[in-house]
Design a protein around this motif. Structure first.
Motif, mmCIF file in Angstrom:
data_model
loop_
_atom_site.group_PDB
_atom_site.id
_atom_site.type_symbol
_atom_site.label_atom_id
_atom_site.label_comp_id
_atom_site.label_asym_id
_atom_site.label_seq_id
_atom_site.Cartn_x
_atom_site.Cartn_y
_atom_site.Cartn_z
ATOM 1 N N LEU A 167 9.429 13.442 18.128
ATOM 2 C CA LEU A 167 9.453 14.479 17.039
ATOM 3 C C LEU A 167 9.936 13.835 15.666
ATOM 4 C CD1 LEU A 167 9.964 18.048 17.876
ATOM 5 C CD2 LEU A 167 7.640 17.090 17.408
ATOM 6 N N ALA A 168 11.304 13.103 15.948
ATOM 7 C CA ALA A 168 12.041 12.636 15.090
ATOM 8 C C ALA A 168 11.317 11.192 14.309
ATOM 9 C CB ALA A 168 13.288 12.154 15.556
ATOM 10 N N ILE A 169 10.343 10.643 14.812
ATOM 11 C CA ILE A 169 9.863 9.438 14.091
ATOM 12 C C ILE A 169 8.622 9.885 13.380
ATOM 13 C CG2 ILE A 169 10.623 7.870 15.847
ATOM 14 C CD1 ILE A 169 7.115 9.066 15.990
ATOM 15 N N GLN A 170 7.969 11.044 13.415
ATOM 16 C CA GLN A 170 6.873 11.439 12.739
ATOM 17 C C GLN A 170 7.090 11.631 11.240
ATOM 18 O OE1 GLN A 170 5.541 15.207 14.214
ATOM 19 N NE2 GLN A 170 5.209 14.653 16.160
ATOM 20 N N PRO A 171 6.107 10.839 10.391
ATOM 21 C CA PRO A 171 4.787 10.610 10.851
ATOM 22 C C PRO A 171 4.503 9.159 11.168
ATOM 23 C CG PRO A 171 4.871 10.320 8.249
ATOM 24 C CD PRO A 171 6.575 10.634 8.977
ATOM 25 N N PHE A 172 5.479 8.355 11.566
ATOM 26 C CA PHE A 172 5.281 7.320 12.087
ATOM 27 C C PHE A 172 4.930 6.929 13.640
ATOM 28 C CE2 PHE A 172 8.094 7.549 8.369
ATOM 29 C CZ PHE A 172 7.537 6.508 7.456
ATOM 30 N N LEU A 173 4.449 5.718 13.973
ATOM 31 C CA LEU A 173 4.263 5.531 15.302
ATOM 32 C C LEU A 173 3.868 3.920 15.416
ATOM 33 C CD1 LEU A 173 0.257 6.017 15.877
ATOM 34 C CD2 LEU A 173 1.274 6.508 13.622
ATOM 35 N N ILE A 174 3.975 3.530 16.540
ATOM 36 C CA ILE A 174 3.911 2.101 16.961
ATOM 37 C C ILE A 174 2.565 1.502 17.378
ATOM 38 C CG2 ILE A 174 4.390 0.275 18.674
ATOM 39 C CD1 ILE A 174 6.617 0.267 17.097
ATOM 40 N N ILE A 223 3.950 13.692 4.974
ATOM 41 C CA ILE A 223 4.064 12.853 3.923
ATOM 42 C C ILE A 223 4.090 13.643 2.765
ATOM 43 C CG2 ILE A 223 2.307 11.522 2.474
ATOM 44 C CD1 ILE A 223 3.358 10.237 5.238
ATOM 45 N N ALA A 224 5.022 13.340 1.692
ATOM 46 C CA ALA A 224 5.301 13.925 0.563
ATOM 47 C C ALA A 224 4.689 13.655 -0.590
ATOM 48 C CB ALA A 224 6.907 13.814 0.199
ATOM 49 N N MET A 225 4.295 14.550 -1.461
ATOM 50 C CA MET A 225 3.577 14.374 -2.580
ATOM 51 C C MET A 225 4.232 14.345 -3.681
ATOM 52 S SD MET A 225 0.485 13.818 -1.120
ATOM 53 C CE MET A 225 -0.427 13.656 -2.696
ATOM 54 N N GLY A 226 4.106 13.577 -4.629
ATOM 55 C CA GLY A 226 5.085 13.640 -5.817
ATOM 56 C C GLY A 226 6.646 12.829 -5.537
ATOM 57 N N GLY A 227 7.530 13.539 -6.321
ATOM 58 C CA GLY A 227 8.880 12.841 -6.139
ATOM 59 C C GLY A 227 9.720 13.427 -4.779
ATOM 60 N N PHE A 242 -1.949 -11.493 19.590
ATOM 61 C CA PHE A 242 -0.694 -11.239 19.943
ATOM 62 C C PHE A 242 -0.589 -9.627 20.318
ATOM 63 C CE2 PHE A 242 -0.754 -11.507 15.401
ATOM 64 C CZ PHE A 242 -0.305 -10.334 14.982
ATOM 65 N N ASP A 243 0.650 -9.584 20.701
ATOM 66 C CA ASP A 243 0.973 -8.376 21.238
ATOM 67 C C ASP A 243 2.334 -7.707 20.608
ATOM 68 O OD1 ASP A 243 0.826 -6.069 23.031
ATOM 69 O OD2 ASP A 243 2.497 -6.688 24.266
ATOM 70 N N THR A 244 2.433 -8.101 19.278
ATOM 71 C CA THR A 244 3.551 -7.743 18.507
ATOM 72 C C THR A 244 3.238 -6.359 17.925
ATOM 73 O OG1 THR A 244 4.109 -10.140 17.816
ATOM 74 C CG2 THR A 244 5.091 -8.317 16.624
ATOM 75 N N PRO A 245 4.200 -5.503 18.408
ATOM 76 C CA PRO A 245 4.010 -4.043 17.681
ATOM 77 C C PRO A 245 4.173 -4.108 16.216
ATOM 78 C CG PRO A 245 6.127 -4.134 19.151
ATOM 79 C CD PRO A 245 5.132 -5.617 18.975
ATOM 80 N N ARG A 246 3.321 -3.117 15.705
ATOM 81 C CA ARG A 246 3.672 -2.781 14.218
ATOM 82 C C ARG A 246 3.977 -1.218 13.954
ATOM 83 N NH1 ARG A 246 1.009 -6.863 11.414
ATOM 84 N NH2 ARG A 246 1.910 -5.875 9.331
ATOM 85 N N VAL A 247 4.788 -1.165 12.783
ATOM 86 C CA VAL A 247 4.731 0.330 12.303
ATOM 87 C C VAL A 247 3.731 0.669 11.769
ATOM 88 C CG1 VAL A 247 6.295 1.624 11.026
ATOM 89 C CG2 VAL A 247 7.468 -0.052 12.204
ATOM 90 N N HIS A 248 3.231 1.896 12.318
ATOM 91 C CA HIS A 248 1.956 2.613 11.443
ATOM 92 C C HIS A 248 2.513 3.883 10.929
ATOM 93 C CE1 HIS A 248 -0.283 -0.627 13.904
ATOM 94 N NE2 HIS A 248 -1.363 -0.016 13.097
ATOM 95 N N VAL A 249 1.623 4.297 10.008
ATOM 96 C CA VAL A 249 2.117 5.825 9.434
ATOM 97 C C VAL A 249 0.745 6.502 9.337
ATOM 98 C CG1 VAL A 249 1.617 4.890 7.065
ATOM 99 C CG2 VAL A 249 3.001 6.897 7.586
ATOM 100 N N ASP A 309 0.825 -1.278 -0.041
ATOM 101 C CA ASP A 309 0.144 0.026 0.051
ATOM 102 C C ASP A 309 0.808 1.204 -0.045
ATOM 103 O OD1 ASP A 309 -2.284 -1.601 0.093
ATOM 104 O OD2 ASP A 309 -2.280 -1.607 2.411
ATOM 105 N N HIS A 310 2.195 1.104 0.522
ATOM 106 C CA HIS A 310 2.823 2.382 0.654
ATOM 107 C C HIS A 310 4.477 2.350 0.039
ATOM 108 C CE1 HIS A 310 0.428 1.704 4.524
ATOM 109 N NE2 HIS A 310 -0.254 3.125 3.844
#
Length: 239
Positions: A89-96, A117-121, A103-110, A11-12
């Motif tokens: 701040l340094a991890i934005q736009p990501f989060l756990i 989030i950048a648009m284009g190139g 199960f309690d396995t953490p996943r990377v979310h955005v 998806d990303h």
């Protein structure tokens, strides 16, 4: 409005992220979360103060960048005017994220609606052309893991401070060169008088639990208020 999604290459695969500084990326904030495990890195740059969640009553810590909402005195145009950027701040736009069930396995979310989030190139690639995590994403994943672990350790720190009655309300009156004043209210800090009264057994217990070092780091960070006031005055003069 945020839109959190589990990060995946399907998806990303073409996702790119702006990594610079700027108000347009959400850096115009007065403070950010600061877990005790990060106090050592933060204290050399920003004041660390505590605040109580109104709903839960639980304490947390923040690194202060300014004196009023939306004010970041370390943000100068597109420059971050400090040699350290807190992890929150340094991890934005990501989060756990963790699933509500199973199960309690953490996943990377955005957050796909975050201004980074950048648009284009433009921006830093999250996945390479083969769908593999980029070096940037690998660094983010490491930081997310560190931050998640640090946050899960935080409650024990504040429970220890409460147990020894080491938290007290903190108010700061800030007189500025233009004659105005700022009052920083609603925060807490270490009760230094109470700390000085603790016996060796209590101090030993705090040290054994790993709380003594961040406690002193939080106290030391208050010396950074002088620089924060100087930055405020410089901004007033500069308009």
């Amino acid at each position: 409005m945020s839109n959190h999604r589990i990060l995946n290459s399907a998806d990303h695969g073409d996702l790119r992220v702006h990594t610079g500084a700027g108000a347009q990326y959400g850096d115009n904030v007065m403070a950010c979360l600061a877990p005790p495990a990060e106090f050592r890195q933060i204290q050399g740059h920003f004041p660390i103060v505590f605040r109580r969640d109104i709903e839960t009553g639980a304490f947390g810590a923040v690194a202060l960048f300014g004196f009023e909402s939306g004010e970041n005195l370390f943000l100068q145009g597109e420059t971050w005017a400090a040699s350290y950027r807190p992890m929150a701040l340094a991890i934005q736009p990501f989060l756990i994220g963790r699933p509500a069930e199973g199960f309690d396995t953490p996943r990377v979310h955005v957050d796909t609606r975050h201004p980074r989030i950048a648009m284009g190139g433009d921006g830093m690639r999250v996945f390479d052309e083969d769908g593999r995590p980029s070096p940037y994403l690998e660094l983010i994943a490491e930081r997310l893991g560190n931050l998640d672990y640090a946050h899960r350790q935080s409650p024990a720190f504040f429970e220890a401070l409460i147990r020894y009655d080491l938290i007290e309300p903190f108010t700061l009156e800030v007189p500025l060169n233009d004659g105005s004043r700022h009052s920083l209210v609603g925060y807490h800090t270490i009760n230094e008088g109470r700390l000085a009264e603790l016996d060796g057994e209590a101090l030993g217990q705090l040290n054994a639990e790993g709380h003594l070092s961040p406690l002193f780091m939080a106290m030391a960070s208050l010396s950074r208020f002088g620089e924060l006031v100087a930055r405020k005055n410089a901004r007033i003069v500069g308009g």
